[in-house]
Scaffold this motif. Structure first.
Motif: not given
Length: 226
Positions: A132-156
């Motif tokens: 899990p990263l910072l909320p302000e990054y949401l507007s900075r991702y490319t469409r591909r990078q934003a796909r990291r939020h399609e699943v739950l964030p992880g401990f590792t």
């Protein structure tokens, strides 16, 4: 503005589970593992909390807003590793100054992340997934990078066992998307065991140039993958 709209649309896309493990087993396994870890590690957690209180004061737990699955914001819990030292204008001093030797040891051992087990139990996070990263990054991702939020964030996650904080943001996000596209039982357990080895070796804790990972400002056209 266009990237921000594209990312919002991407975050709303429904993720299709890779298989039966992701659909039916992964979440129950998260509950069992996090509950077991909280029980077994309770003496370590209590001792760490006491040391943080003595060394850094209160609050012992550092709470920060982080985006989870589909960009939903949740409270991420960690043991604090920095002081609240400020300059004469009331502005927080740089991380390099506020991060104490004790805090560095907490980060090196990953003990500062143990409170995230509560996030896993609550369903905010998974044992394995993109960090899990910072909320302000949401507007900075490319469409591909934003796909990291399609699943739950992880401990590792996959990025953590392929360089942790010693690799670039773009490399991290590529590993994250790779993970999102293929979540399996064997892959998760391989990541868990590799994480244990990396923590014991204290590899990739922080980038060479600074005490903490630099802020992600967005990918350049040369490095970005849409």
């Amino acid at each position: 503005m266009k990237r921000r709209k594209d990312n919002r649309k991407c975050l709303e896309n429904k993720h299709i589970p890779y298989g039966l493990y992701e659909r039916y087993i992964k979440r129950p396994m998260d509950i069992i593992l996090s509950a077991s870890a909280l029980t077994l590690l309770s003496p370590v957690i209590l001792a760490t909390a006491l040391m943080v209180r003595i060394k850094l004061g209160s609050p012992v737990i550092f709470k920060q807003k982080r985006p989870g699955k589909n960009g939903k914001i949740f409270n991420n819990y960690k043991f604090r590793t920095m002081t609240d030292e400020r300059d004469e204008f009331g502005k927080l001093l740089p991380d390099e100054i506020r991060l104490t030797p004790f805090g560095r040891r907490l980060r090196a051992s990953s003990l500062d992340e143990l409170p995230e087990l509560v996030n896993i139990l609550r369903g905010d996070m998974s044992v394995v997934g993109p960090r899990p990263l910072l909320p302000e990054y949401l507007s900075r991702y490319t469409r591909r990078q934003a796909r990291r939020h399609e699943v739950l964030p992880g401990f590792t996650g996959l990025a953590q066992v392929h360089g942790r904080n010693a690799i670039s943001w773009e490399e991290k996000f590529e590993w994250d998307v790779d993970y999102v596209d293929r979540i399996t039982f064997l892959r998760d357990w391989r990541i868990i065991f590799e994480t244990v080895g990396i923590v014991l070796k204290k590899e990739g804790i922080s980038p060479q140039a600074s005490a903490t990972m630099e802020i992600f400002q967005g990918s350049s056209k040369e490095t970005a993958k849409e």
